[in-house]
Scaffold this active site. Structure first.
Site, PDB file in Angstrom:
ATOM      1  N   GLU A 290       0.813  -1.225   0.000  1.00 16.58           N
ATOM      2  CA  GLU A 290       0.000   0.000   0.000  1.00 16.58           C
ATOM      3  C   GLU A 290       0.845   1.273   0.000  1.00 16.58           C
ATOM      4  O   GLU A 290       0.421   2.296  -0.564  1.00 16.58           O
ATOM      5  CB  GLU A 290      -0.944  -0.006   1.204  1.00 16.58           C
ATOM      6  CG  GLU A 290      -2.043  -1.053   1.127  1.00 16.58           C
ATOM      7  CD  GLU A 290      -1.672  -2.403   1.711  1.00 16.58           C
ATOM      8  OE1 GLU A 290      -2.554  -3.277   1.804  1.00 16.58           O
ATOM      9  OE2 GLU A 290      -0.475  -2.578   2.073  1.00 16.58           O
TER      10      GLU A 290
ATOM     11  N   PHE B  44     -12.048  -7.073  13.533  1.00 14.22           N
ATOM     12  CA  PHE B  44     -10.937  -7.565  12.709  1.00 14.22           C
ATOM     13  C   PHE B  44     -10.551  -6.516  11.671  1.00 14.22           C
ATOM     14  O   PHE B  44     -11.372  -6.005  10.938  1.00 14.22           O
ATOM     15  CB  PHE B  44     -11.345  -8.870  12.019  1.00 14.22           C
ATOM     16  CG  PHE B  44     -10.292  -9.416  11.091  1.00 14.22           C
ATOM     17  CD1 PHE B  44      -9.088  -9.900  11.583  1.00 14.22           C
ATOM     18  CD2 PHE B  44     -10.492  -9.418   9.718  1.00 14.22           C
ATOM     19  CE1 PHE B  44      -8.106 -10.389  10.733  1.00 14.22           C
ATOM     20  CE2 PHE B  44      -9.526  -9.908   8.856  1.00 14.22           C
ATOM     21  CZ  PHE B  44      -8.326 -10.394   9.364  1.00 14.22           C
ATOM     22  N   GLN B  45      -9.266  -6.199  11.633  1.00 12.66           N
ATOM     23  CA  GLN B  45      -8.680  -5.207  10.722  1.00 12.66           C
ATOM     24  C   GLN B  45      -9.330  -3.833  10.878  1.00 12.66           C
ATOM     25  O   GLN B  45      -9.478  -3.078   9.916  1.00 12.66           O
ATOM     26  CB  GLN B  45      -8.741  -5.684   9.266  1.00 12.66           C
ATOM     27  CG  GLN B  45      -7.796  -6.845   8.996  1.00 12.66           C
ATOM     28  CD  GLN B  45      -7.575  -7.131   7.528  1.00 12.66           C
ATOM     29  OE1 GLN B  45      -8.432  -6.861   6.679  1.00 12.66           O
ATOM     30  NE2 GLN B  45      -6.408  -7.682   7.202  1.00 12.66           N
TER      31      GLN B  45
ATOM     32  N   LYS C  89     -17.842  -0.680   5.374  1.00 10.70           N
ATOM     33  CA  LYS C  89     -18.284  -1.672   4.395  1.00 10.70           C
ATOM     34  C   LYS C  89     -19.789  -1.604   4.160  1.00 10.70           C
ATOM     35  O   LYS C  89     -20.257  -1.778   3.021  1.00 10.70           O
ATOM     36  CB  LYS C  89     -17.874  -3.067   4.862  1.00 10.70           C
ATOM     37  CG  LYS C  89     -18.021  -4.133   3.773  1.00 10.70           C
ATOM     38  CD  LYS C  89     -17.356  -5.435   4.191  1.00 10.70           C
ATOM     39  CE  LYS C  89     -17.407  -6.453   3.065  1.00 10.70           C
ATOM     40  NZ  LYS C  89     -16.709  -7.710   3.428  1.00 10.70           N
TER      41      LYS C  89
ATOM     42  N   MET D 220      24.224   8.492   2.123  1.00 14.73           N
ATOM     43  CA  MET D 220      24.141   9.754   2.854  1.00 14.73           C
ATOM     44  C   MET D 220      24.353   9.535   4.346  1.00 14.73           C
ATOM     45  O   MET D 220      24.953  10.379   5.029  1.00 14.73           O
ATOM     46  CB  MET D 220      22.792  10.432   2.601  1.00 14.73           C
ATOM     47  CG  MET D 220      22.749  11.883   3.056  1.00 14.73           C
ATOM     48  SD  MET D 220      23.939  12.944   2.179  1.00 14.73           S
ATOM     49  CE  MET D 220      23.050  13.283   0.667  1.00 14.73           C
TER      50      MET D 220
END
Length: 599
Positions: free
Chosen positions: A65, A127-128, A177, A496
């Site tokens: 993502e 959940f999630q 949802k 760097m």
């Protein structure tokens, strides 16, 4: 998909009752969205089901993502359109946070759609589940949690407006949802309603512009300092900047985010300024008497020590974001408005007062600048067989001139060398992570650039350490046969970090060596793409030619000098006249009023 009933998914059927997921796609199509970068999960499956039934919008399946957001950034920065991201709830949303913060820092217009658990489960540690709006509030321009199907379309339309208007930025719309599955009537867009709550000032105060013209006319040692706001304003703003520079004859410098707003070949261009900017740009900024800042935010990598930044200049600051004015540097004349519009009006005012630069003063000023240029701060010694990283990037630029190349970078030494040695003639050709400095940015950003510019040459100039942060996106390149060229400046160090450890931390190289690197040729082969390697200077030109000529993705492993440092460099907390010009400088080099290094 033949035979699927699309009665409720055609974008022109605006009066129909559809599911929330289908309504989302209708609004996206209405806003001109052509592509979404995303990754599916349970909380967004209704949207993915609607995508399956619809042919209006293309979906690019990434492998992470964070990469979806960076790809949308690359797409947005190279096309001028708003990038769109679709991720699921919980870890899908939290994985996107780095990209959202990156887009906020660099003012990139994004719409990020995140899935959320059903409304009746919010707050139950389902959940999630994650508090996406709470988590993303500090790293977005605005965000929404859509709790009712009645507000779905209006929230999405306003989100587009907020993301792309004023100072651009990322906007999150969190979508439970059950809202995605509810019945929604898609009403015709009411522009007045969509724009009512957010109306940023784009038209400047004409009196302030007139005052700026008067200050410019009186200048003896002026400088124009341009930033990413010029790029964000659109190509016309860069055209106007060129007109302003030609009219005034003033020396001009650009920030890392502003490169390309003025052609690198323009005789007035001094190069980038700031921590790894040119000697002449930084000294011009330090000694100027009038500074015209257009679309830059006086960030710390440009200003150095603020109490020593351009100490004797009258400062004009043009910015569309009022919160950026007097935030880091106190200015004498603020002008709030769109960069392109301000430049256009400034040209009108200068012509109205029949502006003519003070020829004698400008000749003396350019004489000083030429003496600083004679230091040749970007010189390097390419001798022997080992490839210097500066030489590799400079040759890449030389051999791709005339090809209208689009370049992304990762973050580190190679990023600064690319800014120094790859010249840009046009805006929107340079994609890099400026404010946040996000390693792993370049490869997914290049993917997004290639999607938005399918017939163009797109190159990710990378360091091996940064590249490995999101190298899983090679799978995405392979799936869509995106001909991105990955040009890895491989010095086997986190370059760097190593440089700072050498110069500031007594050479204590703590955890900065890249051990256990993959064989990049085998890695490329494993994804079914071409892999190339340059071990010596004699290999380099042929590798670049072969890379550019190939019609698919290419990974080029360029083995460079392992301990080369990036100069010039202003140490953290130092002033513009305290630059390190090369490896012989072990401490800040004070500079006299005439601009000569004192030893």
């Amino acid at each position: 998909m033949d035979g699927v009933d699309k009665t409720n998914t055609d974008a022109d059927n605006t009066a129909a009752t559809v599911t929330g997921a289908e309504a989302i796609l209708k609004v996206l199509a209405e806003e001109g969205v052509e592509v979404i970068f995303g990754y599916p999960g349970g909380a967004v499956l209704p949207i993915y089901d609607a995508l399956f039934k619809s042919n209006t919008i293309r979906h690019i399946l990434v492998r992470h993502e964070q990469a979806a957001v960076h790809a949308a950034e690359g797409y947005a920065r190279s096309t001028g359109k708003t990038g769109v991201v679709l991720v699921t709830s919980g870890p899908g949303a939290t994985n996107a946070v780095t990209g959202l913060t990156d887009a906020l820092m660099d003012s990139i217009p994004l719409l990020c759609l995140t899935g959320q658990v059903p409304t009746h489960l919010i707050g139950n540690d389902a959940f999630q589940e994650a508090d996406t709006t709470g988590i993303t509030r500090p790293c977005t321009k605005h965000n929404y949690l859509v709790k009712s199907a009645d507000t779905l379309c209006s929230s999405l339309r306003e989100a587009f407006h907020v993301a792309s208007t004023g100072r651009p930025g990322p906007v999150v719309v969190d979508l439970p949802k059950d809202v995605q599955m509810a019945d929604v009537t898609v009403e015709e867009k009411d522009v007045a309603k969509v724009t009512a709550r957010y109306q940023p000032q784009t038209e400047p105060d004409r009196a302030a512009v007139r005052k700026a013209a008067e200050m410019i006319a009186a200048a003896k040692q002026p400088v124009i300092y341009g930033g990413g706001g010029i790029i964000n304003s659109g190509p016309a703003a860069s055209d106007k900047l060129r007109e302003l520079v030609a009219l005034t004859g003033f020396p001009t410098t650009l920030t890392l985010m502003g490169l390309g707003a003025l052609p690198s070949s323009d005789k007035h261009f001094l190069g980038m300024l700031g921590m790894h900017g040119t000697y002449e740009a930084n000294l011009t900024m330090y000694h100027c008497d009038v500074m015209l800042n257009i679309g830059a935010r006086f960030d710390d990598r440009v200003t150095g020590r603020t109490n020593a930044f351009s100490p004797n200049s009258a400062k004009i600051h043009v910015d569309i974001d009022p919160s950026s004015v007097n935030k880091n540097i106190t200015v004498d004349l603020p002008i709030i408005g769109d960069a392109g519009r301000v430049i256009e009006l400034l040209i009108e005012e200068l012509k109205a007062i029949k502006f003519k630069p003070d020829a004698d003063a400008m000749a003396a000023w350019w004489g000083k600048i030429q003496s600083w240029k004679s230091i040749d701060c970007l010189r390097f010694d390419q001798s022997g067989d080992i490839i210097k990283p500066q030489y590799a990037i400079h040759r890449l630029w030389e051999k791709t001139q005339g090809m209208d190349a689009f370049v992304s970078t990762e973050v580190g030494q190679h990023q600064m060398w690319a800014a120094q040695y790859f010249g840009f003639e046009e805006p929107n050709r340079w994609m890099t992570s400026g404010g946040l400095g996000t390693m792993g940015y370049g490869l997914p950003a290049a993917m997004g650039v290639q999607i938005g510019n399918p017939d163009k040459l797109v190159i990710d100039i990378a360091g091996e350490a940064s590249f490995m942060m999101n190298m899983q996106e090679m799978s995405t390149l392979a799936q869509y046969n995106l001909p991105v060229k990955m040009f890895i400046i491989n010095n086997e160090w986190m370059g760097m970090v190593r440089q700072w450890q050498e110069l500031i931390h007594g050479g204590r190289y703590s955890e900065s060596y890249s051990e256990s690197l993959p064989d990049f040729l085998k890695l490329a082969d494993s994804f079914g793409m071409k892999g190339l390697r340059a071990d010596t200077v004699d290999d380099l030109d042929g590798i670049i030619d072969e890379m550019v000529a190939h019609d698919g993705p290419v990974l080029a492993d360029i083995r460079v000098a392992k301990e080369e440092n990036c100069f010039p460099m202003i140490p953290s907390g130092a002033a513009h006249n305290e630059m390190l010009l090369g490896p012989e400088d072990k401490a800040a080099a004070p500079v006299s009023e005439e601009g000569m290094v004192l030893v």
